[in-house]
Scaffold this active site. Structure first.
Site, PDB file in Angstrom:
ATOM      1  N   HIS A  12       0.837  -1.203   0.000  1.00 33.97           N
ATOM      2  CA  HIS A  12       0.000   0.000   0.000  1.00 33.97           C
ATOM      3  C   HIS A  12       0.875   1.256   0.000  1.00 33.97           C
ATOM      4  O   HIS A  12       0.660   2.180  -0.806  1.00 33.97           O
ATOM      5  CB  HIS A  12      -0.900  -0.033   1.244  1.00 33.97           C
ATOM      6  CG  HIS A  12      -1.730   1.192   1.467  1.00 33.97           C
ATOM      7  ND1 HIS A  12      -3.074   1.242   1.200  1.00 33.97           N
ATOM      8  CD2 HIS A  12      -1.409   2.420   1.964  1.00 33.97           C
ATOM      9  CE1 HIS A  12      -3.541   2.444   1.509  1.00 33.97           C
ATOM     10  NE2 HIS A  12      -2.545   3.170   1.985  1.00 33.97           N
ATOM     11  N   GLU A  13       1.876   1.296   0.884  1.00 29.82           N
ATOM     12  CA  GLU A  13       2.726   2.488   0.975  1.00 29.82           C
ATOM     13  C   GLU A  13       3.608   2.641  -0.263  1.00 29.82           C
ATOM     14  O   GLU A  13       3.833   3.760  -0.738  1.00 29.82           O
ATOM     15  CB  GLU A  13       3.574   2.449   2.245  1.00 29.82           C
ATOM     16  CG  GLU A  13       2.781   2.392   3.549  1.00 29.82           C
ATOM     17  CD  GLU A  13       1.741   3.485   3.696  1.00 29.82           C
ATOM     18  OE1 GLU A  13       1.895   4.566   3.082  1.00 29.82           O
ATOM     19  OE2 GLU A  13       0.746   3.262   4.415  1.00 29.82           O
ATOM     20  N   HIS A  46       1.536   4.185  -2.939  1.00 35.26           N
ATOM     21  CA  HIS A  46       1.281   5.620  -2.764  1.00 35.26           C
ATOM     22  C   HIS A  46       2.264   6.468  -3.574  1.00 35.26           C
ATOM     23  O   HIS A  46       1.944   7.607  -3.929  1.00 35.26           O
ATOM     24  CB  HIS A  46       1.372   6.009  -1.282  1.00 35.26           C
ATOM     25  CG  HIS A  46       0.047   5.982  -0.580  1.00 35.26           C
ATOM     26  ND1 HIS A  46      -1.115   6.486  -1.135  1.00 35.26           N
ATOM     27  CD2 HIS A  46      -0.304   5.511   0.644  1.00 35.26           C
ATOM     28  CE1 HIS A  46      -2.113   6.332  -0.289  1.00 35.26           C
ATOM     29  NE2 HIS A  46      -1.656   5.732   0.806  1.00 35.26           N
ATOM     30  N   GLU A  59      -6.120   6.479  -1.705  1.00 39.00           N
ATOM     31  CA  GLU A  59      -6.060   5.340  -0.786  1.00 39.00           C
ATOM     32  C   GLU A  59      -6.626   4.074  -1.435  1.00 39.00           C
ATOM     33  O   GLU A  59      -6.127   2.964  -1.187  1.00 39.00           O
ATOM     34  CB  GLU A  59      -6.831   5.658   0.500  1.00 39.00           C
ATOM     35  CG  GLU A  59      -6.267   6.814   1.306  1.00 39.00           C
ATOM     36  CD  GLU A  59      -4.852   6.550   1.820  1.00 39.00           C
ATOM     37  OE1 GLU A  59      -4.478   5.368   1.974  1.00 39.00           O
ATOM     38  OE2 GLU A  59      -4.124   7.527   2.060  1.00 39.00           O
ATOM     39  N   ASP A  66      -4.705   0.635  -1.841  1.00 35.54           N
ATOM     40  CA  ASP A  66      -5.254  -0.624  -1.312  1.00 35.54           C
ATOM     41  C   ASP A  66      -5.223  -1.721  -2.368  1.00 35.54           C
ATOM     42  O   ASP A  66      -4.812  -2.862  -2.103  1.00 35.54           O
ATOM     43  CB  ASP A  66      -6.707  -0.424  -0.855  1.00 35.54           C
ATOM     44  CG  ASP A  66      -6.810   0.229   0.518  1.00 35.54           C
ATOM     45  OD1 ASP A  66      -5.790   0.302   1.225  1.00 35.54           O
ATOM     46  OD2 ASP A  66      -7.922   0.655   0.879  1.00 35.54           O
ATOM     47  N   HIS A  78      -9.683   7.825   3.519  1.00 36.50           N
ATOM     48  CA  HIS A  78      -9.752   6.364   3.443  1.00 36.50           C
ATOM     49  C   HIS A  78     -11.207   5.926   3.329  1.00 36.50           C
ATOM     50  O   HIS A  78     -12.083   6.501   3.966  1.00 36.50           O
ATOM     51  CB  HIS A  78      -9.161   5.715   4.707  1.00 36.50           C
ATOM     52  CG  HIS A  78      -7.710   5.987   4.900  1.00 36.50           C
ATOM     53  ND1 HIS A  78      -7.252   7.081   5.609  1.00 36.50           N
ATOM     54  CD2 HIS A  78      -6.611   5.312   4.479  1.00 36.50           C
ATOM     55  CE1 HIS A  78      -5.925   7.062   5.619  1.00 36.50           C
ATOM     56  NE2 HIS A  78      -5.516   6.002   4.945  1.00 36.50           N
ATOM     57  N   ARG A 129     -12.881  -1.233   2.194  1.00 38.57           N
ATOM     58  CA  ARG A 129     -11.475  -1.555   1.935  1.00 38.57           C
ATOM     59  C   ARG A 129     -11.282  -3.057   1.732  1.00 38.57           C
ATOM     60  O   ARG A 129     -10.245  -3.486   1.219  1.00 38.57           O
ATOM     61  CB  ARG A 129     -10.598  -1.038   3.085  1.00 38.57           C
ATOM     62  CG  ARG A 129     -10.649   0.466   3.227  1.00 38.57           C
ATOM     63  CD  ARG A 129      -9.667   1.001   4.255  1.00 38.57           C
ATOM     64  NE  ARG A 129      -8.313   1.055   3.727  1.00 38.57           N
ATOM     65  CZ  ARG A 129      -7.304   1.693   4.298  1.00 38.57           C
ATOM     66  NH1 ARG A 129      -7.503   2.335   5.435  1.00 38.57           N
ATOM     67  NH2 ARG A 129      -6.101   1.678   3.758  1.00 38.57           N
TER      68      ARG A 129
END
Length: 659
Positions: free
Chosen positions: A494-495, A498, A556, A560, A621, A627
């Site tokens: 996920h990071e 980004h 986000e 995800d 989010h 999610r």
């Protein structure tokens, strides 16, 4: 798990159904979920550490954390002192007009007051100004100006009927708090519930929504203070900045403006609004900010307001509030206490290995995609490879001399909690302002270690995994790899993703905002992102029936979906290299299925009706159940693992994919 539900019909209910049934939302919380349970466990650990006696053998910084905590817990002394410290604050600002009654506007200057609020109380009101990294030159700090926040959680709360439940609660909060400080009720109603509220509604109308702030490149405009004065002549910008920036400034000083239309409209609004109304608004925001740190009279009023906004029935236990405050405001000192007993080197080594595996998976998916040209793919791979990993904590907090030096300007006393809070505000503000004229140290990181969260920083191109998140359900040395990759592995992915979402893609490997994608690739990205915006906008948060804001949450959501895909591929590669893991007894699920199960169970949760609306309006989010449903319904790997038939809810014909 609720095994009466078919996983292909509603995987969130399948994975979390019994958790949701068994977990009642506590009266002091707007919601309960697995994240909050982890945070609660972390708080208990920190409570024990902060209640240890101060010792001469411990570092000054760690002892200061304990003193700050004791001052917060000293409710007897807080009651004795009463609201005197707040009244002193108001006196430094020439008094709150609604309380004072008589008030001389000729003695009041907007720029002086805004600057004083910024440096003395760390309060960026009307204008959010700070020293930040220059998005187009990530090695330099520069003055930055943006729109400021509002009293209520978002602009949406103001853009509804004037007699709405939320606005009425806000008006009561204002007038009742003013009454505690001695304001005449009739005057408070006129000056706050009418004049100040009307002013704030006008502010809300000129404020950009969260989704409108996503395009960093479109928002960025660098100009001199002289040019800014020409654009917004109603504010003396040089006088304002000289009021709190320690460096020498003149009108040639460059400033980055991130909300020019807001500032221009603010100038017009200020020109036509009486000074008394503006002063009443500014001091109300200060009183509102410090109400939680005061006596019961103030906290009762705040709790009544928060019950309407988030549905919370009672205040948190005092020790919980104090642990949170000390960790948020003195995070490196608390982190130094936490890592002593709660972080093993093996966790860092494992996380580092997983990061490398997941980045390799990202690079493979990058090369396989059919919507990027070869040139952009090559540069994107360079950016992914250049990402810095920050795991656990910054090294300096393990060195007492360096940690003590970091906090050397802060001294706390056990019997003056409010003063301690003000000292921290001034400390944080000055630390920021002093960065001007200094180059950016890209090896430093600011995130406190004892938190359950993770980050990507576009200006430094680094991914950060604090010590607090490296615990079950995300990670355990005793877990099968399937669970770890479904937990912390997806967070890592996920990071990483980004760095390539709607905002991160605008920054290159060195953290500079520039156009490094071809026009064709940008167009292809936008089409794919739009697919996800449209898809998520059709989701509704059940049982509330509230639609998701697909545009506001797009970054986000992209992260995800990408993180899930990358981590699953990395797990498959681990299995290829190391062989199949032994099945878990009594579970009846394969490890591929367990990967997705652990991913979903991270998001199990319940929320109140009020919090559901608050989340939709304020959070970038998507809510937990979305999610789960969004990324899994887009995942061919998930459909294969659970044998979901084509056209089922969890395996729809139409899927969206960016990374």
């Amino acid at each position: 798990m609720d095994t009466t539900v078919k996983p292909c019909d509603n995987f969130y209910q399948f994975a979390c159904g019994m958790w949701v049934k068994k977990h009642i939302i506590p009266d002091d919380k707007p919601k309960i979920n697995t994240f909050i349970e982890l945070k609660d466990g972390l708080r208990i650990s920190l409570k024990g550490l902060l209640e240890e006696p101060t010792t001469e053998s411990d570092s000054d910084a760690r002892n200061k954390a304990k003193v700050l905590y004791k001052s917060c817990m000293n409710t007897t002394q807080i009651k004795v002192i009463g609201d005197g410290p707040l009244r002193k604050v108001l006196d430094t600002l020439d008094g709150w007009p609604v309380v004072a009654g008589k008030w001389d506007e000729n003695l009041w200057n907007l720029e002086e007051k805004l600057a004083f609020l910024r440096v003395k109380y760390h309060a960026p009101l009307l204008v959010k100004s700070y020293v930040g990294i220059d998005d187009r030159n990530s090695s330099a700090y520069v003055l930055t100006v943006n729109q400021a926040g509002l009293g209520m959680p978002s602009r949406d709360y103001y853009l509804q009927d004037i007699d709405s439940l939320h606005i009425n609660a806000y008006k009561e909060f204002m007038t009742n708090v003013a009454g505690i400080l001695g304001a005449d009720p009739i005057r408070a109603k006129k000056e706050l519930a009418e004049d100040v509220l009307n002013f704030e509604i006008q502010l809300a109308n000129i404020t950009k929504s969260l989704s409108e702030q996503h395009d960093a490149d479109a928002a960025y405009e660098k100009m001199t203070l002289k040019q800014l004065r020409n654009e917004v002549p109603q504010i003396d910008w040089l006088k304002y900045f000289r009021g709190f920036i320690p460096a020498e400034l003149d009108e040639t000083e460059e400033v980055i403006v991130l909300a020019k239309s807001y500032l221009k409209n603010l100038g017009i609004l200020i020109r036509k609004t009486p000074k008394r109304i503006i002063s009443n608004y500014l001091l109300w925001r200060i009183v509102m900010a410090y109400a939680p740190e005061l006596t019961d009279d103030f906290t009762i009023q705040r709790n009544m307001y928060m019950k309407v906004i988030q549905g919370v029935g009672r205040d948190k236990a005092r020790w919980q509030k104090c642990v949170e405050l000390v960790n948020e405001r003195f995070g490196m000192g608390v982190g130094a206490l936490f890592i002593r007993d709660n972080f093993k080197k093996e966790s860092k080594d494992t996380a580092l290995e997983m990061i490398h595996n997941i980045r390799e998976a990202f690079n493979e998916l990058l090369l396989e995609n059919d919507w990027m040209d070869a040139k952009t793919k090559a540069v994107a791979k360079e950016k992914a490879d250049a990402m810095n990993e920050r795991i656990g904590y910054p090294e300096f907090i393990t060195k007492p001399d360096e940690l003590n030096s970091y906090y050397k300007r802060l001294e706390f006393t056990e019997d003056h909690f409010f003063d301690n809070v003000l000292k921290i505000e001034q400390f944080d503000a000055k630390r920021n302002f002093e960065k001007l004229r200094h180059s950016v140290d890209k090896n430093s990181w600011e995130q406190e270690p004892a938190i359950v969260n993770a980050f990507y920083n576009p200006n430094t191109n680094d991914i950060v995994f604090p010590a607090g998140i490296l615990q079950p359900l995300f990670y355990s040395a005793d877990f099968p790899k399937s669970l770890n990759y479904g937990g912390i592995g997806v967070v890592i992915g996920h990071e990483i993703t980004h760095g390539f979402d709607d905002k991160g893609r605008q920054f290159d490997k060195d953290g500079n905002m520039r156009k490094w994608w071809t026009n064709e690739t940008i167009e292809a990205f936008r089409n794919r992102a739009q697919c996800m915006i449209d898809q998520y906008s059709q989701f509704k948060l059940e049982p509330f029936g509230l639609p998701i804001d697909g545009r506001n949450t797009q970054g986000e959501n992209i992260a995800d979906n990408g993180g899930l895909k990358e981590s699953y591929r990395a797990y498959q590669k681990w299995v290829e290299k190391n062989g199949e893991e032994q099945p878990l007894p009594g579970i009846g699920l394969t490890h591929n299925q367990l990967f997705f199960l652990n991913f979903a169970q991270i998001w199990c949760g319940n929320m109140r009706d009020e919090e559901a609306l608050h989340t939709i309006r304020t959070s970038v989010h998507s809510p937990g159940q979305i999610r789960v449903l969004g990324p899994l319904s887009n995942s061919a790997d998930f459909a294969k693992a659970y044998n979901c038939p084509k056209g089922s809810r969890m395996n729809p014909h139409h899927k969206c994919s960016v990374w």
